[in-house]
Design a protein around this motif. Sequence first.
Motif, PDB file in Angstrom:
ATOM      1  N   VAL A   1       5.846  -8.430   2.078  1.00  0.00           N
ATOM      2  CA  VAL A   1       4.916  -8.307   2.661  1.00  0.00           C
ATOM      3  C   VAL A   1       3.738  -9.164   2.172  1.00  0.00           C
ATOM      4  CG1 VAL A   1       5.112  -6.065   4.065  1.00  0.00           C
ATOM      5  CG2 VAL A   1       3.935  -6.327   1.958  1.00  0.00           C
ATOM      6  N   ARG A   2       2.996 -10.080   3.011  1.00  0.00           N
ATOM      7  CA  ARG A   2       2.141 -11.089   2.523  1.00  0.00           C
ATOM      8  C   ARG A   2       0.796 -10.490   3.186  1.00  0.00           C
ATOM      9  NH1 ARG A   2       6.806 -14.000   3.250  1.00  0.00           N
ATOM     10  NH2 ARG A   2       7.415 -15.317   1.357  1.00  0.00           N
ATOM     11  N   GLY A   3      -0.073  -9.778   2.477  1.00  0.00           N
ATOM     12  CA  GLY A   3      -1.543  -9.437   3.021  1.00  0.00           C
ATOM     13  C   GLY A   3      -1.276  -8.410   4.221  1.00  0.00           C
ATOM     14  N   ASP A   4      -0.207  -7.937   4.680  1.00  0.00           N
ATOM     15  CA  ASP A   4       0.018  -7.241   5.886  1.00  0.00           C
ATOM     16  C   ASP A   4      -0.735  -5.930   5.701  1.00  0.00           C
ATOM     17  OD1 ASP A   4       1.556  -9.323   6.804  1.00  0.00           O
ATOM     18  OD2 ASP A   4       3.386  -8.221   6.465  1.00  0.00           O
ATOM     19  N   LEU A   5      -0.575  -5.148   4.688  1.00  0.00           N
ATOM     20  CA  LEU A   5      -1.205  -4.008   4.487  1.00  0.00           C
ATOM     21  C   LEU A   5      -2.662  -4.149   3.888  1.00  0.00           C
ATOM     22  CD1 LEU A   5      -0.798  -0.633   4.588  1.00  0.00           C
ATOM     23  CD2 LEU A   5       0.030  -0.950   2.210  1.00  0.00           C
ATOM     24  N   ILE A   6      -2.933  -4.973   2.745  1.00  0.00           N
ATOM     25  CA  ILE A   6      -4.172  -5.155   2.353  1.00  0.00           C
ATOM     26  C   ILE A   6      -4.272  -6.624   1.977  1.00  0.00           C
ATOM     27  CG2 ILE A   6      -5.588  -4.745  -0.008  1.00  0.00           C
ATOM     28  CD1 ILE A   6      -3.649  -2.447  -0.474  1.00  0.00           C
ATOM     29  N   ARG A   7      -5.402  -7.166   2.698  1.00  0.00           N
ATOM     30  CA  ARG A   7      -5.591  -8.600   2.528  1.00  0.00           C
ATOM     31  C   ARG A   7      -5.634  -9.067   1.183  1.00  0.00           C
ATOM     32  NH1 ARG A   7      -7.597 -11.569   6.623  1.00  0.00           N
ATOM     33  NH2 ARG A   7      -8.187  -9.919   7.722  1.00  0.00           N
ATOM     34  N   GLY A   8      -4.920 -10.322   1.045  1.00  0.00           N
ATOM     35  CA  GLY A   8      -5.116 -10.831  -0.185  1.00  0.00           C
ATOM     36  C   GLY A   8      -3.934 -10.074  -1.291  1.00  0.00           C
ATOM     37  N   ILE A   9      -3.472  -9.314  -0.777  1.00  0.00           N
ATOM     38  CA  ILE A   9      -2.051  -8.721  -1.817  1.00  0.00           C
ATOM     39  C   ILE A   9      -0.974  -8.862  -1.146  1.00  0.00           C
ATOM     40  CG2 ILE A   9      -1.623  -6.632  -2.690  1.00  0.00           C
ATOM     41  CD1 ILE A   9      -4.188  -7.412  -4.005  1.00  0.00           C
TER      42      ILE A   9
ATOM     43  N   PRO B   1      -0.156   7.303  -6.893  1.00  0.00           N
ATOM     44  CA  PRO B   1       1.087   8.282  -6.589  1.00  0.00           C
ATOM     45  C   PRO B   1       0.473   9.159  -5.486  1.00  0.00           C
ATOM     46  CG  PRO B   1       0.751   7.753  -8.882  1.00  0.00           C
ATOM     47  CD  PRO B   1      -0.442   7.088  -8.369  1.00  0.00           C
ATOM     48  N   GLY B   2       1.220   9.693  -4.702  1.00  0.00           N
ATOM     49  CA  GLY B   2       1.133  10.491  -3.579  1.00  0.00           C
ATOM     50  C   GLY B   2       0.658   9.805  -1.996  1.00  0.00           C
ATOM     51  N   SER B   3       0.413   8.443  -2.301  1.00  0.00           N
ATOM     52  CA  SER B   3      -0.009   7.679  -1.206  1.00  0.00           C
ATOM     53  C   SER B   3       0.889   7.416  -0.092  1.00  0.00           C
ATOM     54  CB  SER B   3      -0.584   6.310  -1.537  1.00  0.00           C
ATOM     55  OG  SER B   3      -1.785   6.251  -2.512  1.00  0.00           O
ATOM     56  N   ILE B   4       0.782   7.552   1.047  1.00  0.00           N
ATOM     57  CA  ILE B   4       1.878   7.673   2.137  1.00  0.00           C
ATOM     58  C   ILE B   4       1.514   6.255   2.760  1.00  0.00           C
ATOM     59  CG2 ILE B   4       2.815   8.538   4.235  1.00  0.00           C
ATOM     60  CD1 ILE B   4       2.886  10.440   1.874  1.00  0.00           C
ATOM     61  N   LEU B   5       2.525   5.361   2.720  1.00  0.00           N
ATOM     62  CA  LEU B   5       2.412   4.121   3.312  1.00  0.00           C
ATOM     63  C   LEU B   5       3.008   3.795   4.869  1.00  0.00           C
ATOM     64  CD1 LEU B   5       3.030   1.891   0.108  1.00  0.00           C
ATOM     65  CD2 LEU B   5       0.847   2.894   0.997  1.00  0.00           C
ATOM     66  N   PRO B   6       2.624   2.855   5.643  1.00  0.00           N
ATOM     67  CA  PRO B   6       3.130   2.662   6.735  1.00  0.00           C
ATOM     68  C   PRO B   6       4.465   2.054   6.694  1.00  0.00           C
ATOM     69  CG  PRO B   6       1.448   0.808   6.328  1.00  0.00           C
ATOM     70  CD  PRO B   6       1.645   1.912   5.313  1.00  0.00           C
ATOM     71  N   LEU B   7       5.288   2.223   7.699  1.00  0.00           N
ATOM     72  CA  LEU B   7       6.588   1.551   7.749  1.00  0.00           C
ATOM     73  C   LEU B   7       6.850   0.135   7.836  1.00  0.00           C
ATOM     74  CD1 LEU B   7       8.485   4.036  10.014  1.00  0.00           C
ATOM     75  CD2 LEU B   7       9.134   3.727   7.561  1.00  0.00           C
ATOM     76  N   LEU B   8       5.821  -0.433   8.568  1.00  0.00           N
ATOM     77  CA  LEU B   8       6.055  -1.702   9.193  1.00  0.00           C
ATOM     78  C   LEU B   8       5.071  -2.863   8.491  1.00  0.00           C
ATOM     79  CD1 LEU B   8       6.359  -1.397  12.983  1.00  0.00           C
ATOM     80  CD2 LEU B   8       8.243  -1.623  11.379  1.00  0.00           C
ATOM     81  N   THR B   9       4.016  -2.389   7.809  1.00  0.00           N
ATOM     82  CA  THR B   9       3.297  -3.393   7.008  1.00  0.00           C
ATOM     83  C   THR B   9       3.394  -3.138   5.458  1.00  0.00           C
ATOM     84  OG1 THR B   9       1.576  -1.722   7.308  1.00  0.00           O
ATOM     85  CG2 THR B   9       1.921  -3.822   9.096  1.00  0.00           C
ATOM     86  N   SER B  10       4.108  -2.451   5.043  1.00  0.00           N
ATOM     87  CA  SER B  10       4.183  -2.417   3.588  1.00  0.00           C
ATOM     88  C   SER B  10       5.526  -2.435   3.257  1.00  0.00           C
ATOM     89  CB  SER B  10       3.730  -0.850   2.993  1.00  0.00           C
ATOM     90  OG  SER B  10       5.164   0.154   3.391  1.00  0.00           O
ATOM     91  N   ALA B  11       5.726  -3.084   2.012  1.00  0.00           N
ATOM     92  CA  ALA B  11       7.362  -3.449   1.303  1.00  0.00           C
ATOM     93  C   ALA B  11       8.077  -2.266   1.192  1.00  0.00           C
ATOM     94  CB  ALA B  11       7.193  -4.007   0.105  1.00  0.00           C
ATOM     95  N   LEU B  12       7.315  -1.024   0.810  1.00  0.00           N
ATOM     96  CA  LEU B  12       8.042   0.446   0.582  1.00  0.00           C
ATOM     97  C   LEU B  12       8.532   0.727   2.133  1.00  0.00           C
ATOM     98  CD1 LEU B  12       9.137   2.981  -0.599  1.00  0.00           C
ATOM     99  CD2 LEU B  12       6.596   3.747  -0.563  1.00  0.00           C
ATOM    100  N   GLY B  13       7.578   0.749   2.928  1.00  0.00           N
ATOM    101  CA  GLY B  13       7.995   1.110   4.269  1.00  0.00           C
ATOM    102  C   GLY B  13       9.095   0.547   5.037  1.00  0.00           C
ATOM    103  N   LEU B  14       9.185  -0.782   4.774  1.00  0.00           N
ATOM    104  CA  LEU B  14      10.280  -1.589   5.391  1.00  0.00           C
ATOM    105  C   LEU B  14      11.684  -1.322   4.714  1.00  0.00           C
ATOM    106  CD1 LEU B  14       8.399  -5.318   5.567  1.00  0.00           C
ATOM    107  CD2 LEU B  14       9.437  -3.561   7.618  1.00  0.00           C
TER     108      LEU B  14
END
Length: 262
Positions: free
Chosen positions: A203-211, A138-151
Motif C-alpha cells: 500500500v502506498r499511502g492508502d492508510l496513512i498519507r506519506g506512509i 500492538p492491538g491496533s485493528i487495521l482495515p482489509l483493503l487499505t493496509s498491507a496486513l489487511g490485504l
Amino acid sequence: MKSLSRADRRQIGVQSVEIAGRLLKTLAQLEGPQTLKDLSAAAALSPAKAHRYLVSLIREGLIEQSVIDGRYDFGGAARVIGRAAINRLDIMRIGAPLLIELRNTLQQTVFLGVWGNEGPTVLYWLDVPRPVSVIIRPGSILPLLTSALGLICAAYLPPDLTKKRIAKEIAEHKRSGLDFPVKSLEAAAKKLADVRARGFSVVRGDLIRGIDAMAVPVLDFKNDLVAVLAAVGPSRSIDVSSNGKPIRELKLAAKKFVALIG
C-alpha cells in the motif's frame, strides 16, 4: 527372583514411555494406517513387543485399530492433543526474534500481524527512531483493503471470513467521497488475486498519507494463513518494489517462520 529397586522401577517406567513415544512418532512419519508388521519394523521393535504397547495406547485413546483390516492409526485422544499443541503455538515467541532481525537488517519499522476476532490485528511492533513515528501499536485493528496486513488477510483467508467486511469497507469508502484504490467487489477480487500471485501486498499511502507498507503471508503446510510479516516506512525511504530488499527479506523471514513452526 531378585526384586527391583525403586530406582530400577522408575527407570523401567521411563523406558516404557519412551517406547510408546517411539511408536507414536513412527506412526506420524508413516503414510496412513499401518499393519502391526510394518509399524513394528519401522519402530525397530518385535511385533509381540509392539503389540503390547499398542494395546495400552488403544486403551488410552491414542491409537485405534480398524475393525475392517486391523491396521493401526491415531485415536481420538491423539487428535485432541495435536489440536491443542497447534492452538498453543506461540506466534509471539517465534516471531519476535525474526522481527528484531528484520528491523536491524532493513532499518525500517516492522510488525507481526494475525487475523483476530475483530479483524487484521497488529500483534507485535518494532519501531526505528524517526522524527515522526507511525502511530500504530500492538492491538491496533487495521482495515482489509487499505493496509498491507489487511490485504494479506483478505487474500489468503477463506472468503466467508472476510467478504462482509470487504463489502462494508467499499460501501464506507463510497459514502466518504474520498478516492480509494478499490471501488467495487470486482476490483477487490482482482486486487486480492494479484496479491496471491505476487506473494506479497503493498500500500502506498492508502492508510496513512506519506506512509508505505508491504506484507507477506506466513503459510503452514496446508497453506493456511498463520501470521503476517510487514514493513512500514515513509514513502521516500522505503523500497516497495517487487525485487527490492524489503520484500526479499520479508519473504526470507516468512520461510524461517514456517521452518520454526514445523
